[in-house]
Design a protein around this motif. Structure first.
Motif, mmCIF file in Angstrom:
data_model
loop_
_atom_site.group_PDB
_atom_site.id
_atom_site.type_symbol
_atom_site.label_atom_id
_atom_site.label_comp_id
_atom_site.label_asym_id
_atom_site.label_seq_id
_atom_site.Cartn_x
_atom_site.Cartn_y
_atom_site.Cartn_z
ATOM 1 N N PRO A 129 40.922 60.958 101.093
ATOM 2 C CA PRO A 129 42.270 60.956 100.504
ATOM 3 C C PRO A 129 43.320 61.484 101.472
ATOM 4 C CG PRO A 129 40.665 61.844 98.953
ATOM 5 C CD PRO A 129 39.959 61.729 100.281
ATOM 6 N N ILE A 130 44.539 60.998 101.309
ATOM 7 C CA ILE A 130 45.643 61.501 102.120
ATOM 8 C C ILE A 130 46.577 62.405 101.315
ATOM 9 C CG2 ILE A 130 45.598 59.589 103.756
ATOM 10 C CD1 ILE A 130 47.971 58.360 102.243
ATOM 11 N N ASP A 131 46.391 62.444 99.987
ATOM 12 C CA ASP A 131 47.279 63.271 99.171
ATOM 13 C C ASP A 131 46.760 63.305 97.735
ATOM 14 O OD1 ASP A 131 49.675 64.829 98.750
ATOM 15 O OD2 ASP A 131 50.556 63.108 97.729
ATOM 16 N N VAL A 132 47.128 64.354 97.018
ATOM 17 C CA VAL A 132 46.945 64.433 95.565
ATOM 18 C C VAL A 132 48.282 64.850 94.983
ATOM 19 C CG1 VAL A 132 45.742 65.535 93.646
ATOM 20 C CG2 VAL A 132 44.511 65.057 95.772
ATOM 21 N N ASP A 147 47.195 61.835 90.541
ATOM 22 C CA ASP A 147 47.056 60.666 91.392
ATOM 23 C C ASP A 147 46.433 61.021 92.734
ATOM 24 O OD1 ASP A 147 47.398 57.929 91.955
ATOM 25 O OD2 ASP A 147 49.218 58.361 93.095
ATOM 26 N N ILE A 148 45.303 60.374 93.052
ATOM 27 C CA ILE A 148 44.637 60.556 94.329
ATOM 28 C C ILE A 148 45.030 59.381 95.209
ATOM 29 C CG2 ILE A 148 42.466 61.121 95.458
ATOM 30 C CD1 ILE A 148 43.201 62.879 92.991
ATOM 31 N N ARG A 149 45.579 59.686 96.398
ATOM 32 C CA ARG A 149 46.146 58.643 97.244
ATOM 33 C C ARG A 149 45.298 58.414 98.498
ATOM 34 N NH1 ARG A 149 51.566 60.756 96.290
ATOM 35 N NH2 ARG A 149 52.145 60.075 94.201
ATOM 36 N N LEU A 188 53.522 60.522 101.709
ATOM 37 C CA LEU A 188 52.314 59.827 102.127
ATOM 38 C C LEU A 188 52.389 59.309 103.555
ATOM 39 C CD1 LEU A 188 51.603 57.669 98.941
ATOM 40 C CD2 LEU A 188 50.852 59.986 99.465
ATOM 41 N N VAL A 189 53.582 59.225 104.109
ATOM 42 C CA VAL A 189 53.763 58.581 105.400
ATOM 43 C C VAL A 189 52.984 59.283 106.505
ATOM 44 C CG1 VAL A 189 55.422 57.959 107.176
ATOM 45 C CG2 VAL A 189 55.999 57.612 104.766
ATOM 46 N N ALA A 190 53.207 60.582 106.684
ATOM 47 C CA ALA A 190 52.554 61.301 107.783
ATOM 48 C C ALA A 190 51.031 61.294 107.665
ATOM 49 C CB ALA A 190 53.091 62.729 107.864
ATOM 50 N N PRO A 191 50.450 61.620 106.497
ATOM 51 C CA PRO A 191 48.987 61.593 106.427
ATOM 52 C C PRO A 191 48.396 60.191 106.527
ATOM 53 C CG PRO A 191 49.922 62.140 104.279
ATOM 54 C CD PRO A 191 51.037 62.199 105.269
ATOM 55 N N ALA A 192 49.146 59.165 106.103
ATOM 56 C CA ALA A 192 48.650 57.795 106.241
ATOM 57 C C ALA A 192 48.586 57.394 107.707
ATOM 58 C CB ALA A 192 49.534 56.828 105.469
#
Length: 205
Positions: A129-132, A147-149, A188-192
């Motif tokens: 995952p990249i974010d919750v 939401d798990i992204r 989400l941009v940076a972790p993606a």
């Protein structure tokens, strides 16, 4: 995030055990995950406490809150991001939605949602995952989406197709995201982009 309706024979299941495998997978995934930000860490811990309630928390029928899966789709070079202008709340947002009883893993749920809502075959997903993110929604007259992204990579030459959930789909540069943008999407941009540096995601050259 998009609020995808379930269709087919599992559409109206009220048996929480239908989500048992997905619940076990999601719990293990979050327990072993290293959060990408302090806010994500707080959301992860809250989500794990919700999961203690049992498999019912994977279903939209659980009004106190339920899990969803979403994906930030990147093009084959990693330069652009695919967002949808959501038909219900009129904001640009990543692809995603509710889990279904047929989903055996949360990664599979996110990939299914991304495929259904983009119309793109051959997507690849980073299983980390990249974010919750936790946010209020109108499900069941008022609920919370936990939401798990995930980051997803499109194949070269991918052509998107607008689904019933969206008014429009569009590719955007990370520093030129559209407005109005849903809250929680920009984070989400940076972790993606960081996910592109991890296997199995490798941008095309």
């Amino acid at each position: 995030m998009p609020d995808t309706a379930i269709t087919g024979p599992t559409a109206h299941t009220t048996d929480p055990e239908a989500y048992a495998a997905l619940h076990a997978d999601t719990t293990a995934l979050l327990e072993g995950w290293q959060p990408t930000s302090p806010d994500a860490a707080v959301a992860r811990d809250r989500t794990l406490r919700l999961l203690d309630t049992g498999p019912v928390t994977m279903s939209r029928q659980h009004r106190p809150g339920h899990l969803t899966a979403s994906a930030l789709v990147l093009d084959a070079t990693g330069a652009r991001m695919l967002l949808c202008l959501h038909g219900k709340f009129g904001r640009w947002v990543q692809l995603g939605g509710h889990c279904e009883p047929t989903d055996q893993t949360l990664v599979a749920a996110a990939l299914r949602e991304a495929t259904e809502e983009s119309g793109i075959a051959g997507l690849r997903i980073d299983p980390v995952p990249i974010d919750v993110d936790i946010h209020p929604v109108q499900c069941q007259g008022g609920s919370l989406h936990h939401d798990i992204r995930f980051a997803v990579l499109a194949p070269p030459g991918a052509v998107e197709q607008v689904s019933d959930e969206a008014e429009e789909l569009g590719w955007f540069l990370p520093d030129q995201l559209p407005e109005p943008l849903a809250g929680g999407t920009v984070q989400l941009v940076a972790p993606a982009l960081a996910a592109l540096r991890r296997s199995p995601l490798r941008p095309a050259v």
